[in-house]
Design a protein around this motif. Structure first.
Motif, PDB file in Angstrom:
ATOM      1  N   GLN A  82      32.719 -26.380  39.307  1.00 36.52           N
ATOM      2  CA  GLN A  82      31.562 -26.452  40.196  1.00 36.52           C
ATOM      3  C   GLN A  82      30.382 -25.707  39.575  1.00 36.52           C
ATOM      4  O   GLN A  82      30.559 -24.859  38.698  1.00 36.52           O
ATOM      5  CB  GLN A  82      31.906 -25.835  41.556  1.00 36.52           C
ATOM      6  CG  GLN A  82      32.981 -26.567  42.311  1.00 36.52           C
ATOM      7  CD  GLN A  82      32.546 -27.968  42.733  1.00 36.52           C
ATOM      8  OE1 GLN A  82      31.384 -28.183  43.095  1.00 36.52           O
ATOM      9  NE2 GLN A  82      33.473 -28.921  42.656  1.00 36.52           N
ATOM     10  N   HIS A 130      26.227 -21.663  41.065  1.00 34.37           N
ATOM     11  CA  HIS A 130      25.825 -21.101  42.356  1.00 34.37           C
ATOM     12  C   HIS A 130      26.881 -21.308  43.447  1.00 34.37           C
ATOM     13  O   HIS A 130      26.789 -20.710  44.529  1.00 34.37           O
ATOM     14  CB  HIS A 130      24.490 -21.716  42.808  1.00 34.37           C
ATOM     15  CG  HIS A 130      24.601 -23.171  43.170  1.00 34.37           C
ATOM     16  ND1 HIS A 130      24.536 -24.174  42.216  1.00 34.37           N
ATOM     17  CD2 HIS A 130      24.778 -23.776  44.366  1.00 34.37           C
ATOM     18  CE1 HIS A 130      24.662 -25.344  42.819  1.00 34.37           C
ATOM     19  NE2 HIS A 130      24.806 -25.136  44.117  1.00 34.37           N
ATOM     20  N   VAL A 131      27.884 -22.174  43.184  1.00 36.62           N
ATOM     21  CA  VAL A 131      28.948 -22.394  44.172  1.00 36.62           C
ATOM     22  C   VAL A 131      30.006 -21.308  43.979  1.00 36.62           C
ATOM     23  O   VAL A 131      30.649 -21.233  42.934  1.00 36.62           O
ATOM     24  CB  VAL A 131      29.569 -23.807  44.017  1.00 36.62           C
ATOM     25  CG1 VAL A 131      30.698 -23.983  45.025  1.00 36.62           C
ATOM     26  CG2 VAL A 131      28.500 -24.878  44.198  1.00 36.62           C
ATOM     27  N   LYS A 132      30.139 -20.464  44.983  1.00 35.81           N
ATOM     28  CA  LYS A 132      31.059 -19.333  44.887  1.00 35.81           C
ATOM     29  C   LYS A 132      32.055 -19.339  46.058  1.00 35.81           C
ATOM     30  O   LYS A 132      31.739 -19.784  47.166  1.00 35.81           O
ATOM     31  CB  LYS A 132      30.285 -18.008  44.903  1.00 35.81           C
ATOM     32  CG  LYS A 132      29.220 -17.872  43.811  1.00 35.81           C
ATOM     33  CD  LYS A 132      29.857 -17.595  42.466  1.00 35.81           C
ATOM     34  CE  LYS A 132      28.774 -17.303  41.424  1.00 35.81           C
ATOM     35  NZ  LYS A 132      29.351 -16.994  40.094  1.00 35.81           N
ATOM     36  N   ASN A 133      33.257 -18.819  45.772  1.00 36.35           N
ATOM     37  CA  ASN A 133      34.239 -18.550  46.831  1.00 36.35           C
ATOM     38  C   ASN A 133      34.079 -17.115  47.315  1.00 36.35           C
ATOM     39  O   ASN A 133      33.843 -16.199  46.517  1.00 36.35           O
ATOM     40  CB  ASN A 133      35.671 -18.719  46.318  1.00 36.35           C
ATOM     41  CG  ASN A 133      36.101 -20.169  46.280  1.00 36.35           C
ATOM     42  OD1 ASN A 133      35.685 -20.967  47.119  1.00 36.35           O
ATOM     43  ND2 ASN A 133      36.936 -20.515  45.318  1.00 36.35           N
ATOM     44  N   ARG A 148      34.835 -22.827  48.870  1.00 37.50           N
ATOM     45  CA  ARG A 148      33.890 -23.891  48.517  1.00 37.50           C
ATOM     46  C   ARG A 148      34.524 -24.783  47.447  1.00 37.50           C
ATOM     47  O   ARG A 148      35.392 -24.319  46.686  1.00 37.50           O
ATOM     48  CB  ARG A 148      32.590 -23.277  47.969  1.00 37.50           C
ATOM     49  CG  ARG A 148      31.767 -22.506  49.006  1.00 37.50           C
ATOM     50  CD  ARG A 148      31.132 -23.481  50.023  1.00 37.50           C
ATOM     51  NE  ARG A 148      30.219 -22.770  50.918  1.00 37.50           N
ATOM     52  CZ  ARG A 148      30.589 -22.191  52.041  1.00 37.50           C
ATOM     53  NH1 ARG A 148      31.852 -22.232  52.413  1.00 37.50           N
ATOM     54  NH2 ARG A 148      29.702 -21.584  52.800  1.00 37.50           N
ATOM     55  N   PRO A 149      34.110 -26.067  47.386  1.00 33.99           N
ATOM     56  CA  PRO A 149      33.109 -26.738  48.228  1.00 33.99           C
ATOM     57  C   PRO A 149      33.753 -27.303  49.502  1.00 33.99           C
ATOM     58  O   PRO A 149      34.952 -27.571  49.540  1.00 33.99           O
ATOM     59  CB  PRO A 149      32.613 -27.874  47.326  1.00 33.99           C
ATOM     60  CG  PRO A 149      33.821 -28.216  46.506  1.00 33.99           C
ATOM     61  CD  PRO A 149      34.559 -26.935  46.274  1.00 33.99           C
TER      62      PRO A 149
END
Length: 665
Positions: free
Chosen positions: A178, A181-184, A259-260
């Motif tokens: 991903q 900027h997509v973080k868990n 995420r996502p």
């Protein structure tokens, strides 16, 4: 190495050919060394560390329970041996009694300081914990402070284990494949949700133990199995709350923090273990709703009982499907349930399987009970059953489950025998029961008696019905009632079956201390209700005449008319007593029987006057009646206890209450 299927729950781990799998009891295998990012590795450390400590805590939880039972059982055995050894010190030989006055010429020997301290502690505990004052009856029901205190201790203990040993932190980690900027967001919510889930699993066998009729807990502690039903119900409530919190925790994690979305949630809920978790929670909610009183009233008790069994077994199967690595807690629950059912069948077979003289063969035969009927349209008809059955005598205070096969073979109900348990020369024991026909099987039985009486060609032979027995259950209520203990019995209606055998058993003791005070207070709806137990009352009058037994019969509803009080004396002149005789301390020199004015007896005044009139020895109050009466008795008995006075030698303030817990189901 091929990872086991359980690794699917921890797919953030990085599997390579050089990876090793580290087993964790009750959880997914862990891949070592961790080759994820630093945040994910720290999170996995927290997850597996919290789980391992959680399994240790469940072991401590069960070790605590088993330790308490072990100590309780040892103290009970040693205490019983000590009581048996000391009982004789209170038995006054007949030659040391003044037979003219009926008074003892000697006093009971002094007890040791340790024994007196134990009695003082017991009296103090009863003073503060026996009462139900301050207990929220709308939530807890008709229970004592002690029961609520035990529940609060359990809840507090579980709360501690729910939160300790967890690393509370937050980790922001990248998502493979991903954009940056997509973080868990990984938090301690997941490990905490797992912890409460593990504790819910660990409570399952305890819940089954608390509900067992063939109770191992009763065998160890001597506490009747019915006394554990309060904790059984609340253990179920706790398991439901834990399961809901576990579910909410993981829904937040999988549907919000990872995420996502919605990809992560859809992949999560599609897994079999997640779906089984949903099924288990739905079944648990159905179990919970089925225990409401309004549900039982609408569906019937028998439907509730059988539906409860079925739903409980299916629920256990569903939670095994949800996380089978923790079936070490669930399989024992199933085993305990099946052992309980098998033991019930064995009990019934032992009572009914044998030689049948009328058929000249060995087989299973029901007991044939003679039936009598008293019509009462206002309060419900009364049925009496009498039969003889080949068996060993049960203990005073124990009860049987009776199945009336002409009504339904799938239902049985608990009843206390009215008859004094003793074997005759032929190895048989007489059973007598009285039951109020208000609805269900008892209503069917009353209709059956009426139909048989109406269809009989001759009124000489009493109608009979086949009865299947299961039991006996419960503990002896006469155990520990030494000759110096004063006895007050209070019964309401059919509750007389609980106390009559005890009184007959006590009065048949030739070593009975003539200074002992014994009294019976029985509240009935109509004066003719005494006919239910006329043979037993005649026996009680005969035995009580020599022991100063006081019998008081209070008629509470004589068709709206006020019943005039009467009194008769055995071996003495008759005397009139005023309407509030029930509130005065009775004399012990003669047997008296009276009826008070309309209305329930003032049990608070009865208990207080009885205790104040005791010359020596402690007091036991035996009671059976409506829950409101039992609650009132608990409150007054608690007030009558005084540890400081018992320590100073005033044993009359050592007051114990023994009641028929089955009436609180």
């Amino acid at each position: 190495m091929t990872p086991p299927h359980q690794l699917s729950a921890r797919m953030i781990q990085n599997f390579t050919g050089e990876s090793n799998l580290e087993p964790h009891w009750g959880y997914a295998y862990r891949v070592i060394p961790c080759k994820n990012d630093a945040g994910s590795c720290a999170y996995l450390d927290a997850v597996y560390g919290a789980h391992d400590r959680g399994m240790l805590y469940t072991g401590i939880f069960w070790a605590t329970i088993l330790g308490i039972l072990l100590v309780w059982g040892l103290v009970r055995r040693l205490g019983g041996a000590a009581d048996g050894g000391n009982a004789s010190k209170y038995e006054l030989p007949l030659e040391k009694q003044n037979l003219l006055t009926g008074e003892a010429m000697t006093k009971p020997r002094e007890v040791s300081r340790l024994t007196r301290m134990g009695r003082a502690v017991g009296a103090t505990t009863r003073r503060y914990l026996l009462s139900s004052k301050g207990v929220w009856k709308g939530v807890f029901g008709q229970v004592t402070r002690l029961q609520v205190l035990i529940l609060l201790i359990l809840v507090g203990y579980l709360t501690i284990w729910s939160f300790v040993g967890i690393v509370y932190a937050k980790w922001i980690t990248p998502v493979k494949g991903q954009p940056e900027h997509v973080k868990n967001t990984r938090t301690s919510l997941g490990p905490w949700a797992d912890r409460v889930g593990v504790l819910a699993y660990a409570l399952t066998p305890l819940s089954v133990l608390l509900a067992s009729r063939e109770s191992i807990l009763s065998l160890i502690t001597g506490v009747p199995y019915t006394s554990f039903m309060f904790l059984h119900r609340w253990t179920g409530h706790i398991i439901l709350v834990q399961s809901i919190l576990h579910t909410i925790g993981w829904v937040i994690v999988e549907a919000r923090l990872y995420r996502p979305q919605p990809d992560v949630w859809e992949a999560f809920i599609a897994q079999p273990y997640a779906r089984w978790g949903v099924v288990a929670l739905v079944l648990l909610v159905l179990l919970w709703v089925g225990t409401f009183q309004w549900t039982i009233r609408r569906t019937g008790y028998e439907f509730f009982r059988k539906a409860h069994y079925v739903l409980a077994m299916v629920y256990i199967g569903a939670v095994i499907g949800h996380w089978k690595e923790l079936q070490c807690f669930l399989v024992p629950g199933l085993v305990l349930w099946f052992v309980d059912r098998a033991a019930r069948m064995v009990r019934t077979a032992m009572l009914h399987y044998g030689y049948i003289p009328s058929q000249g063969r060995v087989g299973f035969a029901a007991a044939q009970a003679e039936m009598k009927l008293w019509k009462d349209e206002k309060h419900g008809d009364l049925v009496r059953l009498d039969f003889e059955h080949p068996q060993k005598a049960w203990k005073v205070g124990q009860h049987f489950f009776l199945c009336f096969t002409e009504g339904s073979i799938w239902q049985s109900h608990p009843f206390t025998p009215l008859s004094w348990p003793v074997e005759d020369g032929k190895g048989t024991v007489r059973h007598s029961y009285i039951l109020r026909a208000k609805g269900g099987e008892t209503k069917k039985l009353a209709k059956l008696v009426q139909d048989k009486l109406a269809g009989a060609l001759s009124g000489k032979a009493a109608p009979t019905t086949p009865v299947i027995l299961q039991g006996p259950y419960g503990e002896s209520i006469a155990e520990g009632v030494t000759p110096d203990v004063n006895v007050l019995c209070i019964a309401g209606g059919t509750g007389i079956t609980y106390v009559l055998p005890l009184l007959i058993d006590l009065l048949r003791d030739r070593n009975m201390n003539p200074g002992r005070k014994v009294e019976l207070v029985w509240a009935i709806k109509r004066s003719e209700d005494v006919e239910w137990v006329e043979p037993e009352m005649e026996e009680l009058r005969r035995l009580g005449a020599a022991h100063g037994l006081s019998i008081r019969i209070c008629v509470t509803d004589e068709n709206g008319a006020k019943a005039a009080p009467q009194a008769t004396c055995c071996g003495g002149e008759s005397s009139q007593e005023d309407d509030d005789d029930i509130k005065r301390a009775p004399r012990t020199s003669a047997l008296r029987e009276s009826s008070s004015e309309r209305g329930r007896p003032d049990v608070t005044a009865v208990v207080k006057d009885f205790v104040e009139g005791v010359a020596q020895g402690s007091t036991r109050v035996f009671a059976s009646g409506p829950p409101s009466m039992i609650t009132e008795l608990r409150n007054v008995v608690s007030k009558c206890n005084s540890g400081s006075k018992v320590w100073k030698g005033e044993d009359r303030f050592d007051v114990r209450l023994v009641c028929d817990d089955r009436l609180e189901w």
